[in-house]
Design an enzyme around this catalytic site. Structure first.
Site, PDB file in Angstrom:
ATOM      1  N   LYS A 127      -7.193  -4.215 -13.996  1.00 35.21           N
ATOM      2  CA  LYS A 127      -7.115  -2.910 -13.320  1.00 35.21           C
ATOM      3  C   LYS A 127      -8.248  -1.992 -13.743  1.00 35.21           C
ATOM      4  O   LYS A 127      -8.729  -1.194 -12.946  1.00 35.21           O
ATOM      5  CB  LYS A 127      -5.758  -2.253 -13.575  1.00 35.21           C
ATOM      6  CG  LYS A 127      -4.644  -2.957 -12.827  1.00 35.21           C
ATOM      7  CD  LYS A 127      -3.424  -2.108 -12.613  1.00 35.21           C
ATOM      8  CE  LYS A 127      -2.465  -2.821 -11.672  1.00 35.21           C
ATOM      9  NZ  LYS A 127      -1.194  -2.163 -11.469  1.00 35.21           N
ATOM     10  N   LYS A 210      -3.530 -11.969  -6.329  1.00 35.38           N
ATOM     11  CA  LYS A 210      -2.103 -11.738  -6.033  1.00 35.38           C
ATOM     12  C   LYS A 210      -1.941 -10.700  -4.923  1.00 35.38           C
ATOM     13  O   LYS A 210      -2.780  -9.794  -4.802  1.00 35.38           O
ATOM     14  CB  LYS A 210      -1.382 -11.380  -7.329  1.00 35.38           C
ATOM     15  CG  LYS A 210      -0.904  -9.999  -7.453  1.00 35.38           C
ATOM     16  CD  LYS A 210      -0.127  -9.723  -8.712  1.00 35.38           C
ATOM     17  CE  LYS A 210      -0.201  -8.209  -8.891  1.00 35.38           C
ATOM     18  NZ  LYS A 210       0.940  -7.566  -9.415  1.00 35.38           N
ATOM     19  N   LYS A 213       0.343  -4.050  -3.686  1.00 34.55           N
ATOM     20  CA  LYS A 213       0.490  -2.884  -2.808  1.00 34.55           C
ATOM     21  C   LYS A 213      -0.748  -2.001  -2.839  1.00 34.55           C
ATOM     22  O   LYS A 213      -0.984  -1.241  -1.917  1.00 34.55           O
ATOM     23  CB  LYS A 213       1.752  -2.079  -3.107  1.00 34.55           C
ATOM     24  CG  LYS A 213       2.111  -1.827  -4.538  1.00 34.55           C
ATOM     25  CD  LYS A 213       3.357  -0.941  -4.609  1.00 34.55           C
ATOM     26  CE  LYS A 213       4.459  -1.537  -5.445  1.00 34.55           C
ATOM     27  NZ  LYS A 213       4.145  -1.691  -6.866  1.00 34.55           N
TER      28      LYS A 213
HETATM   29  N1  AQP Z   1       2.341 -10.823  -5.584  1.00 32.60           N
HETATM   30  C1  AQP Z   1       3.455 -10.860  -6.295  1.00 32.60           C
HETATM   31  N2  AQP Z   1       4.167 -11.991  -6.399  1.00 32.60           N
HETATM   32  C2  AQP Z   1       5.339 -12.041  -7.103  1.00 32.60           C
HETATM   33  N3  AQP Z   1       5.839 -10.965  -7.759  1.00 32.60           N
HETATM   34  C3  AQP Z   1       5.150  -9.805  -7.685  1.00 32.60           C
HETATM   35  N4  AQP Z   1       5.374  -8.584  -8.202  1.00 32.60           N
HETATM   36  C4  AQP Z   1       4.379  -7.759  -7.820  1.00 32.60           C
HETATM   37  N5  AQP Z   1       3.499  -8.394  -7.056  1.00 32.60           N
HETATM   38  C5  AQP Z   1       3.935  -9.694  -6.950  1.00 32.60           C
HETATM   39  C6  AQP Z   1       6.515  -8.264  -9.035  1.00 32.60           C
HETATM   40  O1  AQP Z   1       7.105  -7.079  -8.526  1.00 32.60           O
HETATM   41  C7  AQP Z   1       7.615  -6.327  -9.618  1.00 32.60           C
HETATM   42  C8  AQP Z   1       7.134  -4.921  -9.531  1.00 32.60           C
HETATM   43  O2  AQP Z   1       5.739  -4.860  -9.680  1.00 32.60           O
HETATM   44  P1  AQP Z   1       5.085  -3.435  -9.875  1.00 32.60           P
HETATM   45  O3  AQP Z   1       5.081  -2.699  -8.624  1.00 32.60           O
HETATM   46  O4  AQP Z   1       5.725  -2.706 -10.968  1.00 32.60           O
HETATM   47  O5  AQP Z   1       3.643  -3.708 -10.370  1.00 32.60           O
HETATM   48  P2  AQP Z   1       2.623  -4.781 -10.006  1.00 32.60           P
HETATM   49  O6  AQP Z   1       3.034  -6.100 -10.549  1.00 32.60           O
HETATM   50  O7  AQP Z   1       1.293  -4.246 -10.488  1.00 32.60           O
HETATM   51  O8  AQP Z   1       2.700  -4.839  -8.409  1.00 32.60           O
HETATM   52  P3  AQP Z   1       1.621  -4.471  -7.375  1.00 32.60           P
HETATM   53  O9  AQP Z   1       2.190  -4.652  -6.018  1.00 32.60           O
HETATM   54  O10 AQP Z   1       0.358  -5.230  -7.665  1.00 32.60           O
HETATM   55  O11 AQP Z   1       1.402  -2.933  -7.634  1.00 32.60           O
HETATM   56  P4  AQP Z   1       0.068  -2.156  -7.880  1.00 32.60           P
HETATM   57  O12 AQP Z   1      -0.836  -2.586  -6.761  1.00 32.60           O
HETATM   58  O13 AQP Z   1       0.397  -0.704  -7.829  1.00 32.60           O
HETATM   59  O14 AQP Z   1      -0.449  -2.576  -9.213  1.00 32.60           O
HETATM   60  C9  AQP Z   1       7.177  -7.034 -10.906  1.00 32.60           C
HETATM   61  O15 AQP Z   1       8.263  -7.796 -11.381  1.00 32.60           O
HETATM   62  C10 AQP Z   1       6.076  -7.919 -10.448  1.00 32.60           C
HETATM   63  O16 AQP Z   1       5.962  -9.080 -11.247  1.00 32.60           O
END
Ligand code: AQP
Length: 349
Positions: A127, A210, A213
């Site tokens: 990040k 991955k 969002k």
């Molecule tokens: N691509 C993914 N595949 C499987 N699991 C996922 N999770 C997120 N993306 C995937 C799981 O969703 C939960 C919440 O994640 P989060 O929103 O707290 O943070 P993150 O993992 O950083 O998700 P994002 O979508 O990538 O958010 P941003 O873009 O804001 O950083 C976790 O259990 C995660 O494993």
């Protein structure tokens, strides 16, 4: 010797089987969040666990959030949880900032975790990228707050996607170091629960990244609020290779985009990858993609329709989060108080 209680609860005998997990309201919910996390949250709610689920708004502000967007995304995430099957009468559901004990225990853990441990966190490296000197201090200490989220409830099980595995290991290291430093068996060693066919859903545009969002490309992800047309268009345009689907999982080796679409299908259909390939092996993507779109729309449309309905009554969402926060504080406050006592802080009556 491991007794029966300990065998069923790896965190140790004497700890209630309690689940904690959270999602950041840093954008709209994606199919990755749903398959990697929420779907399992719902299953665990129906199993033999006490379940606590959170919108981690304090984590979200480790990168810039427009205040209005943050409020809307927090409510929309709450609607997403409920529409997916989280029942506020069975699970505690709240937003993190309404329970100050998370941040308070997070500070204690900032003083337990070591810089060397934190420097190894790959999510921070990803990040921060080349912008390391300019990111917030909060982004660096994100994993200690996550450890506090879990341990302030003495949670024993944490359902997450594959990307959170390293943070869970750090949580266990922090609990073990705290217990060791103070010579007390106080924090459980929480178990990651990383299960299902889609624990790592990949971007639709790049099978090595991955689904996220915050990816600048909306075409890279399926949002839980996407229309049926959007879902079909994104799957139709998803990157693939020119070969037909193999008839066994081993044939997906070195085919990340194909593997991703098959994993998504398997997770949505509650099938194994081998079962999907037994049905779809030999087909071209021109045939498989419409099958996947139809399935995704059938599974996601009822959730997005219910989310839209729930979002019409924001006062009700806020009320639910208030009730959940009160229940969460009741569990967290005595654990934080006891932590302060163990550390040596004076607690006036
Ligand atoms: N691509 C993914 N595949 C499987 N699991 C996922 N999770 C997120 N993306 C995937 C799981 O969703 C939960 C919440 O994640 P989060 O929103 O707290 O943070 P993150 O993992 O950083 O998700 P994002 O979508 O990538 O958010 P941003 O873009 O804001 O950083 C976790 O259990 C995660 O494993």
């Amino acid at each position: 010797m491991v007794d029966a209680d300990q065998a069923s609860n790896p965190a140790g005998a004497g700890f209630t089987k309690r689940v904690f997990s959270g999602i950041q309201p840093s954008g709209g919910l994606t199919l990755g969040n749903y398959l990697g996390a929420i779907k399992r949250f719902v299953e665990m709610q129906e199993e033999d666990y006490e379940t606590i689920y959170c919108m981690v708004d304090l984590h979200a502000i480790t990168v810039w959030q427009d205040p209005e967007d943050l409020r809307r995304n927090t409510r929309e995430l709450a609607a997403g949880y409920i529409a997916s099957g989280i029942d506020p009468a069975k699970s505690i559901l709240f937003n993190q900032s309404q329970v100050p004990q998370h941040a308070q225990l997070g500070w204690i853990f900032n003083c337990v975790a070591r810089m060397g441990w934190m420097n190894r966190m790959t999510q921070f490296k990803d990040k921060a990228g080349k912008n390391r000197e300019n990111v917030s201090v909060g982004l660096f200490s994100y994993p200690t707050l996550m450890a506090a989220d879990i341990l302030v409830y003495h949670a024993t099980h944490v359902p997450v996607g594959e990307d959170q595995k390293q943070h869970l290991e750090l949580t266990r290291d922090i609990a073990a170091k705290f217990n060791n430093d103070f010579g007390i068996d106080f924090f459980p060693l929480a178990e990651p629960v990383i299960e299902g066919a889609a624990t790592r859903v990949m971007s639709l545009r790049d099978g090595s990244k991955k689904m996220s969002k915050s990816d600048p490309s909306d075409a890279s992800r399926i949002n839980m609020t996407d229309s049926a047309e959007d879902i079909a268009r994104k799957i139709r345009k998803a990157k693939t290779d020119p070969d037909a689907l193999p008839s066994e999982a081993a044939g997906l080796e070195n085919r990340p985009e194909a593997r991703n679409l098959v994993n998504i299908y398997a997770a949505l259909a509650d099938m194994s990858v081998d079962q999907v390939l037994a049905e779809a092996g030999g087909r071209q993507f021109s045939q498989f993609k419409p099958m996947l779109s139809d399935l995704a729309v059938a599974k996601l449309a009822p959730i997005s329709t219910e989310m839209a309905r729930l979002m019409q009554d924001q006062a009700e969402i806020d009320r639910i989060l208030g009730v959940g926060a009160q229940a969460a504080r009741e569990i967290a406050a005595p654990i934080l108080d006891r932590t302060y006592e163990i550390v040596g802080m004076i607690r006036s009556a």
